[in-house]
Design a protein around this motif. Sequence first.
Motif, PDB file in Angstrom:
ATOM      1  N   ARG A  66      -4.117  10.016   1.609  1.00  0.00           N
ATOM      2  CA  ARG A  66      -4.989   8.858   1.702  1.00  0.00           C
ATOM      3  C   ARG A  66      -4.182   7.670   1.182  1.00  0.00           C
ATOM      4  O   ARG A  66      -3.551   7.761   0.129  1.00  0.00           O
ATOM      5  N   CYS A  67      -4.170   6.586   1.925  1.00  0.00           N
ATOM      6  CA  CYS A  67      -3.359   5.445   1.501  1.00  0.00           C
ATOM      7  C   CYS A  67      -4.144   4.161   1.698  1.00  0.00           C
ATOM      8  O   CYS A  67      -4.944   4.030   2.620  1.00  0.00           O
ATOM      9  N   ARG A  68      -3.927   3.227   0.795  1.00  0.00           N
ATOM     10  CA  ARG A  68      -4.543   1.912   0.939  1.00  0.00           C
ATOM     11  C   ARG A  68      -3.489   0.857   0.676  1.00  0.00           C
ATOM     12  O   ARG A  68      -2.521   1.066  -0.072  1.00  0.00           O
ATOM     13  N   PHE A 110      -6.955   4.592   4.200  1.00  0.00           N
ATOM     14  CA  PHE A 110      -6.729   5.049   5.560  1.00  0.00           C
ATOM     15  C   PHE A 110      -5.979   6.382   5.525  1.00  0.00           C
ATOM     16  O   PHE A 110      -5.682   6.905   4.454  1.00  0.00           O
ATOM     17  N   ASP A 111      -5.674   6.898   6.701  1.00  0.00           N
ATOM     18  CA  ASP A 111      -4.956   8.164   6.811  1.00  0.00           C
ATOM     19  C   ASP A 111      -3.465   7.912   6.952  1.00  0.00           C
ATOM     20  O   ASP A 111      -3.033   7.090   7.775  1.00  0.00           O
ATOM     21  N   HIS A 149       0.694  10.822  -7.387  1.00  0.00           N
ATOM     22  CA  HIS A 149       0.352   9.401  -7.229  1.00  0.00           C
ATOM     23  C   HIS A 149       1.639   8.648  -6.883  1.00  0.00           C
ATOM     24  O   HIS A 149       2.609   8.671  -7.645  1.00  0.00           O
ATOM     25  N   TRP A 150       1.638   7.988  -5.726  1.00  0.00           N
ATOM     26  CA  TRP A 150       2.831   7.332  -5.215  1.00  0.00           C
ATOM     27  C   TRP A 150       2.472   5.924  -4.749  1.00  0.00           C
ATOM     28  O   TRP A 150       1.309   5.594  -4.541  1.00  0.00           O
ATOM     29  N   ARG A 151       3.504   5.116  -4.594  1.00  0.00           N
ATOM     30  CA  ARG A 151       3.313   3.805  -3.974  1.00  0.00           C
ATOM     31  C   ARG A 151       4.544   3.478  -3.147  1.00  0.00           C
ATOM     32  O   ARG A 151       5.668   3.889  -3.463  1.00  0.00           O
ATOM     33  N   LEU A 154      -0.570   5.797  -2.398  1.00  0.00           N
ATOM     34  CA  LEU A 154      -0.757   7.089  -1.737  1.00  0.00           C
ATOM     35  C   LEU A 154      -1.211   8.141  -2.715  1.00  0.00           C
ATOM     36  O   LEU A 154      -0.639   8.277  -3.808  1.00  0.00           O
ATOM     37  N   VAL A 155      -2.234   8.899  -2.316  1.00  0.00           N
ATOM     38  CA  VAL A 155      -2.665  10.095  -3.051  1.00  0.00           C
ATOM     39  C   VAL A 155      -2.879  11.190  -2.029  1.00  0.00           C
ATOM     40  O   VAL A 155      -3.236  10.916  -0.873  1.00  0.00           O
ATOM     41  N   PRO A 156      -2.655  12.449  -2.385  1.00  0.00           N
ATOM     42  CA  PRO A 156      -2.875  13.536  -1.431  1.00  0.00           C
ATOM     43  C   PRO A 156      -4.286  13.508  -0.853  1.00  0.00           C
ATOM     44  O   PRO A 156      -5.250  13.175  -1.554  1.00  0.00           O
ATOM     45  N   ALA A 157      -4.419  13.859   0.418  1.00  0.00           N
ATOM     46  CA  ALA A 157      -5.693  13.725   1.100  1.00  0.00           C
ATOM     47  C   ALA A 157      -6.765  14.618   0.509  1.00  0.00           C
ATOM     48  O   ALA A 157      -7.952  14.326   0.634  1.00  0.00           O
TER      49      ALA A 157
END
Length: 207
Positions: free
Chosen positions: A91-93, A113-114, A183-185, A202-205
């Motif tokens: 999942r990313c925003r 979003f995906d 937790h990533w960016r 980004l976080v795992p879906a």
Amino acid sequence: MRHVILLAAFGLSACASLPGEPFVETLETRDWRFVATEADRARLSEWRTAFTRGLEEARTDGYASQIAALGATGEPDAALSFDTVPTGKYRCRTIKLGTQGRGTLSYVDYPFFDCTIRTEEDLLGFHKLTGSQRPVGLLFPDDDYRRVFLGTLVLGDETRAMRYGADPQRDMIGALQKIGEDHWRLLLPYPAYESTIDIIELVPAGE
């Protein structure tokens, strides 16, 4: 001249409709410095300046509480060391900081979003799968604190990624950083449109 040859081999335009088959064809190097355009190398070298400038402008415009709520995502020096990047669905925003003086807001955060990170031969590929602005590209090894993203921006209802290097307005460079457990960016300094820096969190879906 060497990087021009490599750019021609960076076959983003040869990919199938997203999210189709892997889009890597042949690269003669895994050193992103020989693949990136001169303009993109300059953008990445100024990522921290872009980050702090975007934060300052957003705080001045009254978005301090929104920035505080970002936690590590909004802290320039939050990067942690890591060995590998997990593949799979995320999942990313996107958070946009700063403006380019065209009447846009200095702070915008979008809903999740995906996205996906997947194997592309011996590299990794990052795809933002949904939304009206979708970065698509490759993650190159760099140091213990980042992978370097090189790709292009897919817009609207487009189904194919443009070849990297074909249009400077679409070219993208960024740094993928780990900022916490799962937790990533992805930092995208000085994008062609709207902001001073884009941050894709980004976080795992499954979380």
